[in-house]
Design a protein around this motif. Sequence first.
Motif, PDB file in Angstrom:
ATOM      1  N   VAL A 152       0.928  -0.675  -0.160  1.00 42.50           N
ATOM      2  CA  VAL A 152       0.034   0.047  -0.027  1.00 42.50           C
ATOM      3  C   VAL A 152       0.774   1.279  -0.438  1.00 42.50           C
ATOM      4  N   ASP A 153       0.676   2.292  -0.927  1.00 43.45           N
ATOM      5  CA  ASP A 153       1.481   3.279  -1.059  1.00 43.45           C
ATOM      6  C   ASP A 153       1.012   4.817   0.222  1.00 43.45           C
ATOM      7  N   ASN A 154       1.796   5.536   0.321  1.00 47.86           N
ATOM      8  CA  ASN A 154       2.030   6.001   1.115  1.00 47.86           C
ATOM      9  C   ASN A 154       1.471   6.375   2.126  1.00 47.86           C
ATOM     10  N   VAL A 155       2.293   5.036   2.876  1.00 47.19           N
ATOM     11  CA  VAL A 155       1.388   4.664   4.087  1.00 47.19           C
ATOM     12  C   VAL A 155       2.362   4.499   5.470  1.00 47.19           C
ATOM     13  N   ARG A 156       2.184   5.232   6.420  1.00 51.61           N
ATOM     14  CA  ARG A 156       3.254   4.887   7.732  1.00 51.61           C
ATOM     15  C   ARG A 156       3.611   3.823   8.704  1.00 51.61           C
ATOM     16  N   TRP A 157       4.019   2.658   7.516  1.00 50.54           N
ATOM     17  CA  TRP A 157       3.949   1.201   8.768  1.00 50.54           C
ATOM     18  C   TRP A 157       4.715   1.518   9.690  1.00 50.54           C
ATOM     19  N   GLN A 158       4.457   0.728  11.285  1.00 49.25           N
ATOM     20  CA  GLN A 158       4.789   0.884  11.718  1.00 49.25           C
ATOM     21  C   GLN A 158       5.800  -0.454  12.565  1.00 49.25           C
ATOM     22  N   GLY A 159       7.219   0.192  13.177  1.00 46.57           N
ATOM     23  CA  GLY A 159       8.102   0.251  13.061  1.00 46.57           C
ATOM     24  C   GLY A 159       7.866  -1.324  14.318  1.00 46.57           C
ATOM     25  N   GLU A 160       9.230  -2.366  14.905  1.00 47.07           N
ATOM     26  CA  GLU A 160       8.437  -3.548  15.306  1.00 47.07           C
ATOM     27  C   GLU A 160       8.664  -2.266  16.751  1.00 47.07           C
ATOM     28  N   ASP A 161       9.161  -1.643  17.334  1.00 49.13           N
ATOM     29  CA  ASP A 161       8.878  -1.065  19.034  1.00 49.13           C
ATOM     30  C   ASP A 161       7.493  -0.813  18.355  1.00 49.13           C
ATOM     31  N   GLN A 162       6.953  -0.104  17.273  1.00 46.59           N
ATOM     32  CA  GLN A 162       5.886   0.943  17.781  1.00 46.59           C
ATOM     33  C   GLN A 162       4.183  -0.356  18.337  1.00 46.59           C
ATOM     34  N   LEU A 163       5.016  -1.387  17.741  1.00 46.70           N
ATOM     35  CA  LEU A 163       3.596  -2.694  17.903  1.00 46.70           C
ATOM     36  C   LEU A 163       2.944  -3.079  19.119  1.00 46.70           C
ATOM     37  N   HIS A 164       1.424  -2.815  18.509  1.00 42.72           N
ATOM     38  CA  HIS A 164       1.005  -3.234  20.710  1.00 42.72           C
ATOM     39  C   HIS A 164      -0.490  -3.477  19.750  1.00 42.72           C
ATOM     40  N   LEU A 165      -0.782  -3.822  21.269  1.00 41.76           N
ATOM     41  CA  LEU A 165      -2.401  -3.984  20.838  1.00 41.76           C
ATOM     42  C   LEU A 165      -2.917  -2.772  22.310  1.00 41.76           C
TER      43      LEU A 165
END
Length: 178
Positions: free
Chosen positions: A26-39
């Motif tokens: 998907v273009d023009n999205v900010r994928w989350q970094g591994e340290d940002q992944l949470h519930l």
Amino acid sequence: MSHRLFVAIKPPPDVIDMLIDTMEGVDNVRWQGEDQLHLTLRFIGEVDTPQANDIADALGSVRAGKFDLAIRGAGHFEKKGRPHTLWAGVAPSRALIQLQQSVESACRSAGIAPETRVFAPHVTLARLSGRAGDIAPFLAQHGALRSEPFTVERFFLVESTLSAKGAHYDPVVAYGLS
Ligand code: 3AM
């Protein structure tokens, strides 16, 4: 001093790797970094230091057992008719809801206003700008996303620092489940 806080669970490294592997297409999205992944169990927002300490203490009185959770599916949230978040879902879990309710009670006992929104458990994978590409292929590809169950052994009080580069999430207190 002000602190921007939330309460969250972090997936284990193998699940993080699986989630990172979905992050393309998907273009023009900010994928989350591994340290940002949470519930997120509870978004708290900006509080001052004494209130942050009260929240940290109150969360310490949460009594809940370890439980199994699994990633299941992917979806998106919209704001004003536009997709703004892509996420991975979790399999329905009573234990997760009980933990979220205990966390909510602890936050209220520390003087935080009640959460009025329905709990919609998810792990954010990407934040979308107005220029984001079509998300339909991503959702079709990952609708059947599954992880093996993993054991949730702790939850965290997390401090969020926002900057032009995105959010930095710092787990400031860990709370073990019995
Ligand atoms: O767990 P996710 O990634 O969906 O979007 C923010 C992130 O959610 C959310 O809190 C989590 C940690 O930052 N968040 C940020 N501001 C918020 C607000 N004002 C918010 N949630 C509710 N209200």
